[in-house]
Design an enzyme around this catalytic site. Structure first.
Site, mmCIF file in Angstrom:
data_model
loop_
_atom_site.group_PDB
_atom_site.id
_atom_site.type_symbol
_atom_site.label_atom_id
_atom_site.label_comp_id
_atom_site.label_asym_id
_atom_site.label_seq_id
_atom_site.Cartn_x
_atom_site.Cartn_y
_atom_site.Cartn_z
ATOM 1 N N ARG A 65 131.029 16.146 53.805
ATOM 2 C CA ARG A 65 131.584 16.732 52.584
ATOM 3 C C ARG A 65 131.783 15.678 51.503
ATOM 4 O O ARG A 65 131.816 14.481 51.771
ATOM 5 C CB ARG A 65 132.924 17.408 52.894
ATOM 6 C CG ARG A 65 132.821 18.630 53.769
ATOM 7 C CD ARG A 65 134.177 19.095 54.276
ATOM 8 N NE ARG A 65 134.722 18.190 55.293
ATOM 9 C CZ ARG A 65 135.883 18.356 55.904
ATOM 10 N NH1 ARG A 65 136.655 19.389 55.584
ATOM 11 N NH2 ARG A 65 136.292 17.502 56.828
ATOM 12 N N LYS B 202 138.595 13.331 53.593
ATOM 13 C CA LYS B 202 139.341 12.960 54.791
ATOM 14 C C LYS B 202 140.221 11.742 54.548
ATOM 15 O O LYS B 202 140.011 10.965 53.614
ATOM 16 C CB LYS B 202 138.380 12.681 55.951
ATOM 17 C CG LYS B 202 137.679 13.917 56.462
ATOM 18 C CD LYS B 202 138.649 14.992 56.946
ATOM 19 C CE LYS B 202 139.386 14.610 58.211
ATOM 20 N NZ LYS B 202 140.349 15.670 58.643
ATOM 21 N N TYR C 51 143.014 15.146 52.297
ATOM 22 C CA TYR C 51 143.683 15.534 53.534
ATOM 23 C C TYR C 51 144.218 14.263 54.181
ATOM 24 O O TYR C 51 143.471 13.303 54.384
ATOM 25 C CB TYR C 51 142.705 16.208 54.505
ATOM 26 C CG TYR C 51 142.286 17.599 54.097
ATOM 27 C CD1 TYR C 51 143.208 18.646 54.035
ATOM 28 C CD2 TYR C 51 140.959 17.879 53.792
ATOM 29 C CE1 TYR C 51 142.827 19.918 53.661
ATOM 30 C CE2 TYR C 51 140.557 19.154 53.427
ATOM 31 C CZ TYR C 51 141.497 20.172 53.358
ATOM 32 O OH TYR C 51 141.106 21.439 52.991
ATOM 33 N N HIS D 269 147.034 14.396 56.965
ATOM 34 C CA HIS D 269 147.395 14.672 58.356
ATOM 35 C C HIS D 269 148.124 13.481 58.983
ATOM 36 O O HIS D 269 147.777 13.002 60.061
ATOM 37 C CB HIS D 269 146.149 15.023 59.171
ATOM 38 C CG HIS D 269 145.455 16.275 58.716
ATOM 39 N ND1 HIS D 269 146.044 17.514 58.774
ATOM 40 C CD2 HIS D 269 144.224 16.462 58.166
ATOM 41 C CE1 HIS D 269 145.200 18.421 58.300
ATOM 42 N NE2 HIS D 269 144.103 17.814 57.920
ATOM 43 N N GLU E 296 146.909 19.290 52.534
ATOM 44 C CA GLU E 296 147.420 20.272 53.498
ATOM 45 C C GLU E 296 148.856 20.704 53.254
ATOM 46 O O GLU E 296 149.313 21.689 53.844
ATOM 47 C CB GLU E 296 147.278 19.759 54.935
ATOM 48 C CG GLU E 296 148.175 18.588 55.309
ATOM 49 C CD GLU E 296 147.537 17.229 55.034
ATOM 50 O OE1 GLU E 296 148.051 16.233 55.561
ATOM 51 O OE2 GLU E 296 146.539 17.181 54.285
ATOM 52 N N ASP F 221 143.427 18.156 64.360
ATOM 53 C CA ASP F 221 143.828 17.366 63.195
ATOM 54 C C ASP F 221 145.300 16.991 63.251
ATOM 55 O O ASP F 221 145.715 15.956 62.731
ATOM 56 C CB ASP F 221 143.581 18.155 61.898
ATOM 57 C CG ASP F 221 142.229 17.835 61.284
ATOM 58 O OD1 ASP F 221 141.707 16.735 61.523
ATOM 59 O OD2 ASP F 221 141.694 18.691 60.563
#
Length: 363
Positions: free
Chosen positions: A15, A75, A94, A96, A118, A270
């Site tokens: 991505r 990411k 993101y 996480h 998120e 994740d």
């Protein structure tokens, strides 16, 4: 504002955080874009498209990180990128962090303003930047699970949809949120027997009404989980607590009761995963076997369909990116409380309570 877009380096990641169309809008709003050469290639976008949209395309990630005050990624930064992060930079991606304590420490050490996709909230309390990737992961989980059930791959040889005169496969989905609901949709479409478990009766009622009793809905409790998982050909773990570590809802003892060659796909990896026997895998080595059961736990599943995932993600992030370019990051965070709730690190501290609690940090 200079927005930097480095190429994603997580294993198997395809991505990109910025499409040429979104790049064009950023430029029109007065921003600048520094784009690493080839960052959009695996999602189907050429460097020439970004140049035509007004971006400056550069050869190295180091330059993107060094010369940008705002880093836009898909990411979380990998260990190899820690040294590239600049003191006081803004990072929108993101994160996480509940599953990444070393990254959390590094963001705090460098006073990074870390805004996590998120935990950004909509006006209705939903998580609009988590939603599209949860949908992709949910749909992919059934596709992947069906493939891994094939005999040649060590699976049980069960065809999820069965054929006339034989039983279809049994898919058990734990969690009826976005990812779980989309997993159910795909499993039903393939003709499988489907059971879904959740703590929220409203979600179960909605699925029961949507599928007119075609899907078995059960309250998620240890007894129901144990009995259904033992009979599952394919188990989908889709439990999510935003920003926090996923709870373990399937114990090792329960996994041992599954039939040999059954498959587990844990979408919650994740956030640490919701199955006791699960550990992160990668696109290069996506599965392992434990207790005779095939485990699949790739954290960046949506990268399998990089084009679709990129379009879904950037359509969701675009309003927030545009707002920060127009008004500046600080003003945007104040004027849009939902965006403000995306802040996970600031001023050397973890600022999101669930993350701080998961990591044992002080918020």
């Amino acid at each position: 504002m200079t927005i930097g877009v480095p190429k994603e380096i997580k294993i198997g990641e395809t991505r990109v955080s910025l499409t040429p169309n979104l790049c064009r809008r950023v430029i029109a709003l007065g921003g600048d874009v520094l784009f690493e050469k080839g960052a959009g290639r695996s999602a189907g976008f050429t460097d020439d498209e970004y140049k035509a949209a007004g971006a400056t395309v550069v050869a190295s990630a180091a330059r993107v990180w060094k010369e940008s005050d705002f880093i836009l990624k898909v990411k979380e930064p990998q260990a190899g990128e820690f040294a590239l992060m600049q003191e006081g930079q803004t990072l929108f991606t993101y994160l996480h962090l509940a599953a990444c304590p070393e990254l959390a420490k590094e963001l705090c050490r460098k006073n990074i303003l870390g805004i996590a996709y998120e935990t950004v909230e909509g006006a209705d309390g939903s998580f609009p930047l988590l939603k599209p990737m949860s949908q992709v992961a949910g749909r992919l989980s059934i596709q992947i699970g069906a493939y891994r059930l094939q005999s040649q791959l060590g699976g049980s040889g069960v065809l999820l949809g069965g054929i006339p005169g034989s039983m279809p496969g049994h898919v058990v989905v734990i969690g009826a949120g976005n990812s779980g609901a989309h997993a159910v949709q795909m499993a039903v479409g393939m003709g499988a027997r489907v059971t879904v478990l959740d703590l929220d009766t409203r979600k179960l009622e909605a699925l029961d009404q949507e599928y007119r009793g075609r899907v078995v809905t059960l309250m998620s409790n240890p007894a129901n989980i144990a009995s259904e998982v033992a009979d599952a050909d394919l188990l989908i773990g889709a439990v999510l607590i935003p920003a926090a570590r996923a709870p373990i809802v399937v114990s090792r003892k329960v996994v041992r009761q599954m039939r040999p060659g059954s498959v587990i796909v844990d979408i919650a990896i994740d956030q640490g995963g919701c199955v006791e026997t699960i550990r992160p895998t990668s696109h290069e080595e996506p599965t392992y076997e434990e207790h005779g059961v095939i485990h699949y736990a790739v954290p960046n599943m949506p990268a399998l369909v990089g084009r679709t995932s990129t379009m879904g993600l950037t359509q969701a992030t675009e309003p927030f990116i545009a707002l920060m370019v127009q008004k500046g990051v600080e003003r945007a965070l104040v004027e849009h409380p939902g965006l403000g709730r995306g802040v996970n690190t600031r001023g050397g501290r973890i600022t999101y309570d669930a993350v701080a609690l998961a990591l044992g940090f002080e918020a």
